[in-house]
Design a protein around this motif. Structure first.
Motif, PDB file in Angstrom:
ATOM      1  N   ARG A  43      32.439  -1.989  -7.970  1.00  0.00           N
ATOM      2  CA  ARG A  43      32.353  -2.331  -9.388  1.00  0.00           C
ATOM      3  C   ARG A  43      33.579  -1.890 -10.181  1.00  0.00           C
ATOM      4  O   ARG A  43      33.668  -2.171 -11.379  1.00  0.00           O
ATOM      5  CB  ARG A  43      31.110  -1.701 -10.002  1.00  0.00           C
ATOM      6  CG  ARG A  43      29.803  -2.125  -9.364  1.00  0.00           C
ATOM      7  CD  ARG A  43      28.638  -1.360  -9.980  1.00  0.00           C
ATOM      8  NE  ARG A  43      28.499  -1.661 -11.401  1.00  0.00           N
ATOM      9  CZ  ARG A  43      27.964  -0.828 -12.277  1.00  0.00           C
ATOM     10  NH1 ARG A  43      27.584   0.384 -11.899  1.00  0.00           N
ATOM     11  NH2 ARG A  43      27.843  -1.174 -13.551  1.00  0.00           N
ATOM     12  N   GLU A  44      34.514  -1.213  -9.563  1.00  0.00           N
ATOM     13  CA  GLU A  44      35.633  -0.668 -10.323  1.00  0.00           C
ATOM     14  C   GLU A  44      36.557  -1.750 -10.875  1.00  0.00           C
ATOM     15  O   GLU A  44      37.332  -1.490 -11.806  1.00  0.00           O
ATOM     16  CB  GLU A  44      36.429   0.305  -9.456  1.00  0.00           C
ATOM     17  CG  GLU A  44      37.062  -0.318  -8.226  1.00  0.00           C
ATOM     18  CD  GLU A  44      37.804   0.713  -7.382  1.00  0.00           C
ATOM     19  OE1 GLU A  44      37.856   1.866  -7.823  1.00  0.00           O
ATOM     20  OE2 GLU A  44      38.302   0.350  -6.296  1.00  0.00           O
ATOM     21  N   HIS A  45      36.485  -2.968 -10.329  1.00  0.00           N
ATOM     22  CA  HIS A  45      37.327  -4.062 -10.828  1.00  0.00           C
ATOM     23  C   HIS A  45      36.661  -4.846 -11.954  1.00  0.00           C
ATOM     24  O   HIS A  45      37.311  -5.713 -12.559  1.00  0.00           O
ATOM     25  CB  HIS A  45      37.671  -5.024  -9.691  1.00  0.00           C
ATOM     26  CG  HIS A  45      38.351  -4.378  -8.525  1.00  0.00           C
ATOM     27  ND1 HIS A  45      39.599  -3.796  -8.622  1.00  0.00           N
ATOM     28  CD2 HIS A  45      37.959  -4.210  -7.233  1.00  0.00           C
ATOM     29  CE1 HIS A  45      39.945  -3.293  -7.439  1.00  0.00           C
ATOM     30  NE2 HIS A  45      38.965  -3.528  -6.583  1.00  0.00           N
ATOM     31  N   LEU A  46      35.383  -4.584 -12.243  1.00  0.00           N
ATOM     32  CA  LEU A  46      34.664  -5.397 -13.216  1.00  0.00           C
ATOM     33  C   LEU A  46      35.254  -5.353 -14.626  1.00  0.00           C
ATOM     34  O   LEU A  46      35.265  -6.384 -15.314  1.00  0.00           O
ATOM     35  CB  LEU A  46      33.187  -4.986 -13.246  1.00  0.00           C
ATOM     36  CG  LEU A  46      32.342  -5.447 -12.054  1.00  0.00           C
ATOM     37  CD1 LEU A  46      30.900  -4.998 -12.210  1.00  0.00           C
ATOM     38  CD2 LEU A  46      32.405  -6.962 -11.911  1.00  0.00           C
ATOM     39  N   PRO A  47      35.721  -4.193 -15.133  1.00  0.00           N
ATOM     40  CA  PRO A  47      36.332  -4.233 -16.469  1.00  0.00           C
ATOM     41  C   PRO A  47      37.480  -5.232 -16.584  1.00  0.00           C
ATOM     42  O   PRO A  47      37.618  -5.921 -17.607  1.00  0.00           O
ATOM     43  CB  PRO A  47      36.806  -2.790 -16.670  1.00  0.00           C
ATOM     44  CG  PRO A  47      35.874  -1.960 -15.853  1.00  0.00           C
ATOM     45  CD  PRO A  47      35.598  -2.800 -14.643  1.00  0.00           C
ATOM     46  N   TRP A  48      38.283  -5.346 -15.520  1.00  0.00           N
ATOM     47  CA  TRP A  48      39.381  -6.307 -15.546  1.00  0.00           C
ATOM     48  C   TRP A  48      38.866  -7.740 -15.468  1.00  0.00           C
ATOM     49  O   TRP A  48      39.422  -8.648 -16.111  1.00  0.00           O
ATOM     50  CB  TRP A  48      40.343  -6.032 -14.390  1.00  0.00           C
ATOM     51  CG  TRP A  48      41.081  -4.742 -14.525  1.00  0.00           C
ATOM     52  CD1 TRP A  48      40.832  -3.569 -13.874  1.00  0.00           C
ATOM     53  CD2 TRP A  48      42.191  -4.481 -15.389  1.00  0.00           C
ATOM     54  NE1 TRP A  48      41.713  -2.597 -14.262  1.00  0.00           N
ATOM     55  CE2 TRP A  48      42.563  -3.124 -15.203  1.00  0.00           C
ATOM     56  CE3 TRP A  48      42.907  -5.248 -16.302  1.00  0.00           C
ATOM     57  CZ2 TRP A  48      43.616  -2.539 -15.894  1.00  0.00           C
ATOM     58  CZ3 TRP A  48      43.956  -4.662 -16.995  1.00  0.00           C
ATOM     59  CH2 TRP A  48      44.292  -3.326 -16.785  1.00  0.00           C
ATOM     60  N   VAL A  49      37.812  -7.955 -14.689  1.00  0.00           N
ATOM     61  CA  VAL A  49      37.237  -9.301 -14.577  1.00  0.00           C
ATOM     62  C   VAL A  49      36.715  -9.774 -15.925  1.00  0.00           C
ATOM     63  O   VAL A  49      37.028 -10.887 -16.388  1.00  0.00           O
ATOM     64  CB  VAL A  49      36.113  -9.313 -13.520  1.00  0.00           C
ATOM     65  CG1 VAL A  49      35.353 -10.646 -13.543  1.00  0.00           C
ATOM     66  CG2 VAL A  49      36.670  -9.065 -12.128  1.00  0.00           C
TER      67      VAL A  49
ATOM     68  N   GLN B   7      34.124   0.410 -18.774  1.00  0.00           N
ATOM     69  CA  GLN B   7      35.245   1.335 -18.706  1.00  0.00           C
ATOM     70  C   GLN B   7      34.839   2.716 -19.193  1.00  0.00           C
ATOM     71  O   GLN B   7      35.277   3.744 -18.633  1.00  0.00           O
ATOM     72  CB  GLN B   7      36.409   0.800 -19.544  1.00  0.00           C
ATOM     73  CG  GLN B   7      37.705   1.571 -19.359  1.00  0.00           C
ATOM     74  CD  GLN B   7      38.194   1.554 -17.920  1.00  0.00           C
ATOM     75  OE1 GLN B   7      38.354   0.495 -17.331  1.00  0.00           O
ATOM     76  NE2 GLN B   7      38.425   2.736 -17.356  1.00  0.00           N
ATOM     77  N   VAL B   8      34.001   2.789 -20.211  1.00  0.00           N
ATOM     78  CA  VAL B   8      33.495   4.078 -20.690  1.00  0.00           C
ATOM     79  C   VAL B   8      32.660   4.757 -19.608  1.00  0.00           C
ATOM     80  O   VAL B   8      32.766   5.974 -19.393  1.00  0.00           O
ATOM     81  CB  VAL B   8      32.687   3.878 -21.988  1.00  0.00           C
ATOM     82  CG1 VAL B   8      31.917   5.144 -22.346  1.00  0.00           C
ATOM     83  CG2 VAL B   8      33.604   3.486 -23.131  1.00  0.00           C
TER      84      VAL B   8
END
Length: 484
Positions: A199-205, A257-258
């Motif tokens: 899930r670490e890429h989700l903010p960028w997605v 991100q928070v």
């Protein structure tokens, strides 16, 4: 009356969001007198190799038996005969971990009596059976409390993979009370990241799709200004929907991100996100319903049946938004989490089915209108338009509600971000196709109202009013008594 009460309903939802978001921590679980044999607490994708942390903080742990005199559940003075505690084990997906709660074990069987590889156990000492195939085991202290918690650091045993934390109780006719916190995170360039690997890429997605929707909003605004004489109210609502969609994606990226920074949500990110998500969901179904009726104005172009559909869908979406807030802020081990998840799914299915009804009614009315003199050609064009929109709407619902969840359940733990990417890509295509089909333009068969169309609507309103008066008269008519 219902729409007058909408501000009060939204304020209540906002207040609830404030209360839940302020008190929520991601990995805290507190259960009193629990009865389940297995509880899935949390699953997390670890990088391992010294870049991951997993710490279990036990603030309360009581094994309860029924007192013969009072009938109440009290802490047992003796050790349990069978294992009770926590287990950290590898799993392929989060769904496979959740299924452990639904397994019915026969007498003499238990969750931790099954052979599993790389199991890490944290349990109370038992007098009869013990945990099988454990790589390492800690024992829970007898005097743990809020003032004196037991901290178990599992970081040195963490290897790359998808690990699930479970609570288990292998003792029949007993209960438990626990209060635990699980801290799980990875490190990226020395920085702590509380989102797991998948899930670490989700903010960028979400940020990328937010930018696309912002560009789409300005493109739609340009289209409105360019064809202002052919613009209807529905076009302004569609533009507002695109704006709210862009804003909700940006706020969702901030929300995640928070969580990646602090391990739990913060009020300044959660409240705008859930509020915008609620407004976007309401407006999405409202726009679909209005487009599905075949006309762009709320009055006088909505029939009584179409108004009833709106009155049903709007409260459904409000409750659905409430279920999303609760589901996101409850730990999976909470007994209410699965219930709110199922409520959200059921309400979403009902709302989707209700959104299809106006399109079906419009297709039926246009099919009947094709046989009328002087309007067959125009009605046939509109009929094809609505058939295409119906197929588009069904494909969107099938893709986002069935295909994406199935793909998500089959994804590898490092690639779980692909499912949200697929969902947002499908939603974007649906927005683009709907906007292109019903954009403001000259000679659009959907928006080109003729004088006889208004006559048809007036006649239809008169017929519906007459039918309602007839039903009222029949209801008020006195029932004749028996003959003497």
């Amino acid at each position: 009356l219902f729409f007058r009460s909408m501000p009060q309903l939204l304020r209540c939802l906002l207040l609830f969001t404030l209360l839940v978001a302020a008190d929520c921590t991601v990995f805290r679980l507190d259960i009193e007198e629990g009865t389940r044999q297995v509880v899935h607490i949390k699953s997390f994708g670890f990088k391992g190799q010294g870049q991951s942390n997993c710490t279990l903080i036990i603030r309360q742990f009581k094994w309860l038996i029924r007192d013969k005199d009072s009938g109440k559940w009290v802490p047992s003075p003796t050790p349990p005969p069978n294992p009770i505690g926590f287990s950290l084990e590898p799993r392929e997906t989060v769904n496979s971990a959740r299924l452990e709660e639904n397994v019915a074990y026969m007498d003499g069987e238990c969750f931790v009596l099954q052979n599993r590889t790389d199991r890490i156990s944290i349990a109370m000492p038992s007098t009869n059976l013990t945990v099988k195939t454990k790589r390492k085991e800690w024992f829970i202290a007898e005097d743990v409390s809020e003032a004196k918690p037991q901290v178990v650091d599992l970081s040195e045993l963490i290897q790359p993979g998808f690990l699930s934390m479970f609570f288990y109780n292998c003792n029949d006719d007993t209960r438990f009370s626990i209060d635990v916190e699980v801290q799980q995170y990875n490190k990226e360039a020395g920085e702590v990241v509380y989102l797991d690997v998948g899930r670490e890429h989700l903010p960028w997605v979400y940020s990328a799709f937010g930018v696309v929707y912002v560009l789409s909003f300005f493109l739609w605004l340009f289209q409105i200004l360019r064809h202002k004489t052919h613009t209807h109210k529905i076009h302004y609502l569609m533009g507002l929907l695109v704006f709210l969609k862009a804003l909700s994606l940006v706020l969702e990226a901030l929300h995640l991100q928070v969580i990646a920074w602090y391990g739990h949500g913060m009020m300044y990110a959660d409240v705008p996100y859930y509020t915008t998500l609620t407004l976007k969901g309401l407006l999405l179904f409202l726009v679909i319903l209005l487009v599905g009726t075949g006309w762009s104005l709320f009055k006088p172009f909505l029939t009584e049946n179409e108004k009833r559909i709106v009155m049903v869908v709007v409260p459904l979406m409000l409750v659905d938004s409430l279920a999303i807030v609760i589901e996101d802020n409850l730990n999976e081990g909470n007994p209410s989490w699965a219930a709110w998840r199922d409520i959200r799914r059921i309400l979403d299915v009902i709302a989707c089915c209700a959104a299809l009804l106006p399109v079906v009614w419009s297709i039926r009315n246009l099919r009947e209108a094709t046989s009328a003199d002087g309007k067959a050609a125009r009605s046939l064009v509109r009929l094809r338009q609505f058939r295409a929109f119906y197929a588009l709407l069904v494909a969107y619902i099938y893709y986002t509600r069935i295909v994406v969840p199935l793909v998500n359940s089959a994804l590898h733990w490092e690639e779980t971000w692909v499912a949200p990417l697929m969902e947002e890509a499908g939603t974007l295509l649906f927005y683009i196709a709907t906007g292109f089909k019903f954009r403001p333009m000259e000679d659009n068969p959907y928006l080109s109202l003729q004088p006889e169309d208004f006559d048809d609507f007036a006649l239809r309103e008169e017929i519906e009013a007459a039918e309602m008066d007839l039903k009222t008269q029949e209801h008020d008519k006195p029932v004749a008594g028996p003959r003497v």
